[in-house]
Design an enzyme around this catalytic site. Sequence first.
Site, PDB file in Angstrom:
ATOM      1  N   GLU A 206       0.835  -1.195   0.000  1.00  0.00           N
ATOM      2  CA  GLU A 206       0.000   0.000   0.000  1.00  0.00           C
ATOM      3  C   GLU A 206       0.873   1.249   0.000  1.00  0.00           C
ATOM      4  OE1 GLU A 206      -3.119  -0.699   2.979  1.00  0.00           O
ATOM      5  OE2 GLU A 206      -4.254  -1.756   1.428  1.00  0.00           O
TER       6      GLU A 206
HETATM    7  C1  HEC Z   1      -3.554   0.931  -1.682  1.00  0.00           C
HETATM    8  C2  HEC Z   1      -4.891   1.348  -1.377  1.00  0.00           C
HETATM    9  C3  HEC Z   1      -5.182   1.809   0.030  1.00  0.00           C
HETATM   10  C4  HEC Z   1      -4.587   2.829   0.721  1.00  0.00           C
HETATM   11  C5  HEC Z   1      -3.418   3.705   0.296  1.00  0.00           C
HETATM   12  C6  HEC Z   1      -5.323   2.953   1.959  1.00  0.00           C
HETATM   13  N1  HEC Z   1      -6.324   2.028   2.008  1.00  0.00           N
HETATM   14 FE1  HEC Z   1      -7.737   1.854   3.433  1.00  0.00          FE
HETATM   15  N2  HEC Z   1      -8.369   0.123   2.618  1.00  0.00           N
HETATM   16  C7  HEC Z   1      -7.857  -0.438   1.473  1.00  0.00           C
HETATM   17  C8  HEC Z   1      -8.264  -1.830   1.382  1.00  0.00           C
HETATM   18  C9  HEC Z   1      -7.913  -2.784   0.271  1.00  0.00           C
HETATM   19  C10 HEC Z   1      -9.044  -2.100   2.524  1.00  0.00           C
HETATM   20  C11 HEC Z   1      -9.576  -3.464   2.957  1.00  0.00           C
HETATM   21  C12 HEC Z   1      -8.326  -4.186   3.481  1.00  0.00           C
HETATM   22  C13 HEC Z   1      -8.543  -5.489   4.215  1.00  0.00           C
HETATM   23  O1  HEC Z   1      -9.648  -5.792   4.629  1.00  0.00           O
HETATM   24  O2  HEC Z   1      -7.562  -6.211   4.399  1.00  0.00           O
HETATM   25  C14 HEC Z   1      -9.106  -0.836   3.271  1.00  0.00           C
HETATM   26  C15 HEC Z   1      -9.824  -0.664   4.448  1.00  0.00           C
HETATM   27  C16 HEC Z   1      -9.862   0.526   5.161  1.00  0.00           C
HETATM   28  C17 HEC Z   1     -10.722   0.788   6.294  1.00  0.00           C
HETATM   29  C18 HEC Z   1     -11.712  -0.175   6.924  1.00  0.00           C
HETATM   30  C19 HEC Z   1     -13.152   0.242   6.776  1.00  0.00           C
HETATM   31  C20 HEC Z   1     -14.094  -0.710   7.454  1.00  0.00           C
HETATM   32  O3  HEC Z   1     -15.317  -0.569   7.271  1.00  0.00           O
HETATM   33  O4  HEC Z   1     -13.664  -1.642   8.176  1.00  0.00           O
HETATM   34  C21 HEC Z   1     -10.436   2.069   6.725  1.00  0.00           C
HETATM   35  C22 HEC Z   1     -11.080   2.805   7.873  1.00  0.00           C
HETATM   36  C23 HEC Z   1      -9.376   2.577   5.876  1.00  0.00           C
HETATM   37  N3  HEC Z   1      -9.075   1.624   4.923  1.00  0.00           N
HETATM   38  C24 HEC Z   1      -8.732   3.798   6.059  1.00  0.00           C
HETATM   39  C25 HEC Z   1      -7.508   4.106   5.442  1.00  0.00           C
HETATM   40  C26 HEC Z   1      -6.598   5.135   5.902  1.00  0.00           C
HETATM   41  C27 HEC Z   1      -6.800   6.032   7.103  1.00  0.00           C
HETATM   42  C28 HEC Z   1      -5.538   5.144   5.033  1.00  0.00           C
HETATM   43  C29 HEC Z   1      -4.306   6.003   5.066  1.00  0.00           C
HETATM   44  C30 HEC Z   1      -3.486   5.958   6.266  1.00  0.00           C
HETATM   45  C31 HEC Z   1      -5.807   4.113   4.045  1.00  0.00           C
HETATM   46  N4  HEC Z   1      -6.994   3.497   4.346  1.00  0.00           N
HETATM   47  C32 HEC Z   1      -4.998   3.846   2.951  1.00  0.00           C
HETATM   48  C33 HEC Z   1      -7.077   0.220   0.545  1.00  0.00           C
HETATM   49  C34 HEC Z   1      -6.263   1.300   0.864  1.00  0.00           C
END
Ligand code: HEC
Length: 379
Positions: A161
């Site tokens: 990521e």
């Molecule tokens: C490369 C793409 C990517 C980036 C950059 C990213 N995310 Fe995500 N995010 C995802 C993915 C894919 C998931 C699901 C991951 C899993 O379940 O393993 C996710 C899940 C989440 C969730 C969970 C929501 C829930 O309903 O449970 C949150 C909150 C979130 N991200 C916040 C953030 C924050 C804050 C950052 C920066 C610090 C960030 N993300 C950076 C791809 C990204």
Amino acid sequence: MVNSSNALVWLELVGRPSKFFVGLAMIAIVFMSGCQPDDDDVGQEVEWDTTPFVLSFPQHIVAPQLPLDNPLTVSKVELGRMLFHEPKLSGDGSMSCATCHLQSAAFTDTAKLSVGIRGLEGHRNAMSVFNMAWNDNGFFWDGRAELLRHQSLLPIQDSLEMDETLAGAAAKLSADVAYQHAFIRAFGDEEVTAERMALAMEQFMLTITSFNSKYDRYLSGMESLTESELRGLELFNTEYNEFFPEFSGADCQHCHGGPNFSNNQYMNNGLDEESDMTDIGRIAVTENPAHLGQFKVTSLRNIALTAPYMHDGRFNTLEEVIDHYNEGLHSSSTLDPALAATMSTGLMLTAQDKEDLINFLHTLTDERLAQETDYSSPF
Ligand code: HEC
Ligand code: HEC
């Protein structure tokens, strides 16, 4: 349910910060982010600001449980917003949280599997980020992060990521005068720590709300649903009945019930048989065999904006999703019993039923979410 008032009545958990104040803070940040560290605003007073941030939501929504040990303040929410949109949190400065969580798509992206730094493909579909304050049972598809403060530090360090160390991210922020000031306003001094970053990002995400859909306006008596949307709503809420097909519903509320259209649980909705489960879901976190193939029941608010669907983005359209529940379930030992009970006949939905359900799901789109400047990039 439907009351006669002609405006959405909004409740406030403490008292909403005035737009004027937020506006001032934003002007200040825009101004400061244009400054170089060496043309520091000598004489400008930057002070710790503990003004409470007050979350507002409509009357038909129950108050969320906000973390008592991280009380919302306007200055911490604003710092969290900067961090959420900050590419410096990634190893090569190319991506921020908002790169995968696009405001225009209810804070998710349009990729099947999200794409991280250097074009690397991740393992799962990005999740939407709104009404997080109403999520009280863990984060991520498998719930491996207990609170948003834990969740928010993981993508930064994930090699697929953002691929940055927490120390590296903190060092970059410490050298930036806009962050020196933002940390003073939020925490009283300019020390940048991972914990402070996490608490501020948690605060910002807790303030992203989405309760201004056609459905909410319908509940408040401001707007009516079409005949098809109303039928879809009824099918959504009516239980499956094998013996009386004409009275049988799609029973989506069984899992996607409540004001946020999620029961905040982890469940197996029949995507794969055991032998085909490449992603084992919640069991990887809990090691409880009953949790094999279970994933977070996501909110269906804004669902028309967040294709593709499911943890691996396998379905491109809502039609495909409905077909899955209607006739495509796969059996496994952990398949939810209510879904398993439908397998011999399927949900028996007609083409008209499917269309009505989808029309209803479209009433859950909140157009305001994409436009709300309080959530957009401050840069
Ligand atoms: C490369 C793409 C990517 C980036 C950059 C990213 N995310 Fe995500 N995010 C995802 C993915 C894919 C998931 C699901 C991951 C899993 O379940 O393993 C996710 C899940 C989440 C969730 C969970 C929501 C829930 O309903 O449970 C949150 C909150 C979130 N991200 C916040 C953030 C924050 C804050 C950052 C920066 C610090 C960030 N993300 C950076 C791809 C990204
Ligand atoms: C037994 C619980 C259960 C029932 C009943 C159920 N769902 Fe789901 N739903 C889930 C789970 C769990 C997921 C996430 C599964 C995954 O990605 O592995 C999900 C995911 C979805 C998604 C994709 C969400 C996203 O963010 O990608 C949609 C759309 C959806 N369901 C609609 C429906 C509709 C419409 C019905 C009724 C026909 C329904 N669901 C019935 C548990 C359920």
